[in-house]
Scaffold this motif. Sequence first.
Motif, PDB file in Angstrom:
ATOM      1  N   GLU A  12      76.942  49.907  26.714  1.00 12.64           N
ATOM      2  CA  GLU A  12      75.667  50.300  27.313  1.00 12.64           C
ATOM      3  C   GLU A  12      75.808  50.486  28.821  1.00 12.64           C
ATOM      4  O   GLU A  12      75.250  51.427  29.404  1.00 12.64           O
ATOM      5  CB  GLU A  12      74.599  49.243  27.000  1.00 12.64           C
ATOM      6  N   ILE A  13      76.541  49.599  29.487  1.00  9.86           N
ATOM      7  CA  ILE A  13      76.699  49.713  30.940  1.00  9.86           C
ATOM      8  C   ILE A  13      77.533  50.936  31.291  1.00  9.86           C
ATOM      9  O   ILE A  13      77.283  51.607  32.300  1.00  9.86           O
ATOM     10  CB  ILE A  13      77.329  48.420  31.495  1.00  9.86           C
ATOM     11  N   LYS A  14      78.521  51.265  30.472  1.00 11.63           N
ATOM     12  CA  LYS A  14      79.271  52.499  30.722  1.00 11.63           C
ATOM     13  C   LYS A  14      78.366  53.722  30.622  1.00 11.63           C
ATOM     14  O   LYS A  14      78.456  54.656  31.431  1.00 11.63           O
ATOM     15  CB  LYS A  14      80.422  52.607  29.709  1.00 11.63           C
ATOM     16  N   HIS A  50      76.369  53.896  33.652  1.00 15.18           N
ATOM     17  CA  HIS A  50      77.186  54.339  34.777  1.00 15.18           C
ATOM     18  C   HIS A  50      77.287  55.858  34.806  1.00 15.18           C
ATOM     19  O   HIS A  50      77.176  56.487  35.873  1.00 15.18           O
ATOM     20  CB  HIS A  50      78.567  53.705  34.675  1.00 15.18           C
ATOM     21  N   ARG A  51      77.488  56.480  33.638  1.00 13.58           N
ATOM     22  CA  ARG A  51      77.550  57.944  33.601  1.00 13.58           C
ATOM     23  C   ARG A  51      76.210  58.577  34.000  1.00 13.58           C
ATOM     24  O   ARG A  51      76.177  59.548  34.774  1.00 13.58           O
ATOM     25  CB  ARG A  51      77.953  58.400  32.197  1.00 13.58           C
ATOM     26  N   GLN A  52      75.123  58.019  33.494  1.00 15.15           N
ATOM     27  CA  GLN A  52      73.817  58.560  33.877  1.00 15.15           C
ATOM     28  C   GLN A  52      73.536  58.366  35.343  1.00 15.15           C
ATOM     29  O   GLN A  52      72.970  59.246  36.019  1.00 15.15           O
ATOM     30  CB  GLN A  52      72.733  57.893  33.031  1.00 15.15           C
ATOM     31  N   LEU A  53      73.927  57.225  35.903  1.00 15.67           N
ATOM     32  CA  LEU A  53      73.707  56.970  37.321  1.00 15.67           C
ATOM     33  C   LEU A  53      74.526  57.915  38.183  1.00 15.67           C
ATOM     34  O   LEU A  53      74.069  58.367  39.234  1.00 15.67           O
ATOM     35  CB  LEU A  53      74.055  55.511  37.632  1.00 15.67           C
ATOM     36  N   ASN A 111      75.998  49.553  45.963  1.00 16.10           N
ATOM     37  CA  ASN A 111      75.500  48.525  45.038  1.00 16.10           C
ATOM     38  C   ASN A 111      76.659  47.863  44.322  1.00 16.10           C
ATOM     39  O   ASN A 111      77.803  48.332  44.376  1.00 16.10           O
ATOM     40  CB  ASN A 111      74.523  49.124  44.011  1.00 16.10           C
ATOM     41  N   SER A 112      76.338  46.804  43.666  1.00 13.31           N
ATOM     42  CA  SER A 112      77.362  45.995  42.979  1.00 13.31           C
ATOM     43  C   SER A 112      77.508  46.415  41.524  1.00 13.31           C
ATOM     44  O   SER A 112      77.750  45.584  40.656  1.00 13.31           O
ATOM     45  CB  SER A 112      76.985  44.511  43.042  1.00 13.31           C
ATOM     46  N   PHE A 113      77.316  47.713  41.270  1.00 11.90           N
ATOM     47  CA  PHE A 113      77.396  48.173  39.879  1.00 11.90           C
ATOM     48  C   PHE A 113      78.805  47.990  39.324  1.00 11.90           C
ATOM     49  O   PHE A 113      79.000  47.480  38.225  1.00 11.90           O
ATOM     50  CB  PHE A 113      76.972  49.637  39.811  1.00 11.90           C
TER      51      PHE A 113
END
Length: 499
Positions: A346-348, A351-354, A409-411
Motif C-alpha cells: 500500500e505504501i509503495k 509513493h507512486r501516486q505521490l 518529508n519522511s516518506f
Amino acid sequence: HLGLWSRRPAAIGRVLIITFLTAIIFRCGVADVAPGASTSEELPHRRFEYKYSFKGPHLSQTDGGIPFWIHTGNAIPSADQVRITPSLRSQKGSVWTKNKVNFAHWEAEVTFRVSGRGRMGADGLAVWFTSEQGLDGPVYGAADQWNGVGIFFDSFDNDGKKNNPSIVVVGNNGKLVYDHQNDGTTQALGTCLRDFRNKPYPIRAKISYYKRTLTVMINNGFTPDRDDYEFCTKVDNMVLPGDGFFGISAATGGLADDHDVLSFLLFTLTEPGQQPPPPESEIPKEEKDKYQEEFQNFQQELDKKKEEFQKEHPGVQGEQIDDMYENVNDREIRQVFEGQNQIHLEIKQLHRQLAMILDEQRRYVSVITTEVTKKGPNAESGQLDPAGQQQLGSIITNQHEVLKNLNENSFHESLKQISSAQHQGNAAGIGTYETVQHFNDIKEHLHMVKRDVEHLVQRNSQAVKCPELPAMPTCLSTLHFVIFIIVQSVLFFCYIMYK
C-alpha cells in the motif's frame, strides 16, 4: 374567593400525600413481582448435537455420504450443501438421520435455498420428525401416513386460491392421508404465507418443540443477519413421538426448482433449573468399547503399513506429522508477515501516486511563476488588481512551501521503517497511525493548493478577456450571385452553339 384560596393549600397538600403513597405502593408491588417474572422468562439451556446435524464446509465424505445421515432418491451431497432435488421435472429426494432421536425438547435450525428460473415453482420442501424414516413417497418426496409432524414449504398452488408460497404445519398419527388437492389446508395445524423462492440470502427456519408447543420462526432471506427471525406459527398441546428421525425431503413436478439445504443444526433444550444430561451418558459403554477397539485395530494396521513401506523404500524418509500442520505461533507470525507485506504494498502505491502529484504540482508552480515573470510588477490594473497580485504571491509562496515540505518529508524513512519491520517480524500496527496522519496532512495541503490555483485561473479568466473581433461582412451578396449565374449560363450556351 377568600375561602377558596384558604382551602386550596390544604387540598394541594392532600393530593401530594396521596400521590406519594401511591408511588410507594406501586414501587413495592413491582419489586415483589419482578423476581417471579424474571424466573418465568428464563430461557432453556441449549446444547448442540453434532450427531444429528450437518453443515459445510466438508459436508460430504469421499464416498459421497453425509456423516450420521443417509440420502435417497435424487439428493446430491456436496462439500457445502445438499441438493435435495435439482431443477428437473418429476424429481424427489430426501436425507434422514441414521439413528433415532429421543430428546423430550429440541430445536432445529434449517438453512436452505429454493431457486428457479420461472415465476412459479414446484413442489416444495419439507422438514420432518417422524417415528420412522419416510425414505420415499408422494408427500414432498417422503412417505405418506407418517407418525409425527411435517413442516411443509409449499411453493405450488394446487387449489388455485393464490395462497402460495406458504408454510404449513401438518401432524399425523399414522392414519391420515395427505390432502394434496387442497395443499394440506384442511389438515393444517398452523400456517403462514411467506415467499421463500429466489431470495438474495438463504432462508432460515427455526423449529422448536418445548413443553408440547411447536413454534416456527422464519428468516425471510432479505438480510444477511442470521438472527433476524420473525414469527410464523405456533401449535399448542402438540404430542409428538418420544423418539424418532429427523429428515428433509423435496420434490418437483411439472415445474421445477433447485432445493438446496446448506445446514441442519439440532439442539437439545433443557428446562431451567434442571441439570442437562452429561455427554458421556449419551453413548453406552458397550458402544464406547466397540469404537475404542476399532480405533486400536486401525492404528495397528496403520503401523504395519508404515513398516512395510519403510522396508520397500528404505531411502525415503517419512515426513514428520507435526511439520505438516501449523501451530498457533507459526500462524500468528504468518499473519504478522502478511499484514506487513500488505502495508508495504500500500505504501509503495501511495509513493507512486505521490510522485505523480509532485510532478503535476511542480508544473503548476512553473507555469504560474512564468506568467508572473512575463507580466512584471507594472501589470495593468485591468488584467490583475493589487488584491489579485497579493493573492497570487501568497499562493506561489504557499506552493513553494508545500513542495519543500513534500520533498523533505519522511516518506522514504517511513517506507524503510516498514520494510525493516517486515523483515524483522515486528508488530503490524507500529507506525501505522503516524503514517496515515502524515499522508492526510499532505492530502490537505494538495487540496488547498489545487483550490487556490483553480480560484486564480477563474479570476484571471474573468479579468483578462480576448478582444472581440469585428463582424465579418458576407463574401457574396444575393445580387452578385444571380448575376454570376446568368453570365455563366450565357457563356455556357455560347460555347455549346460554337461547338
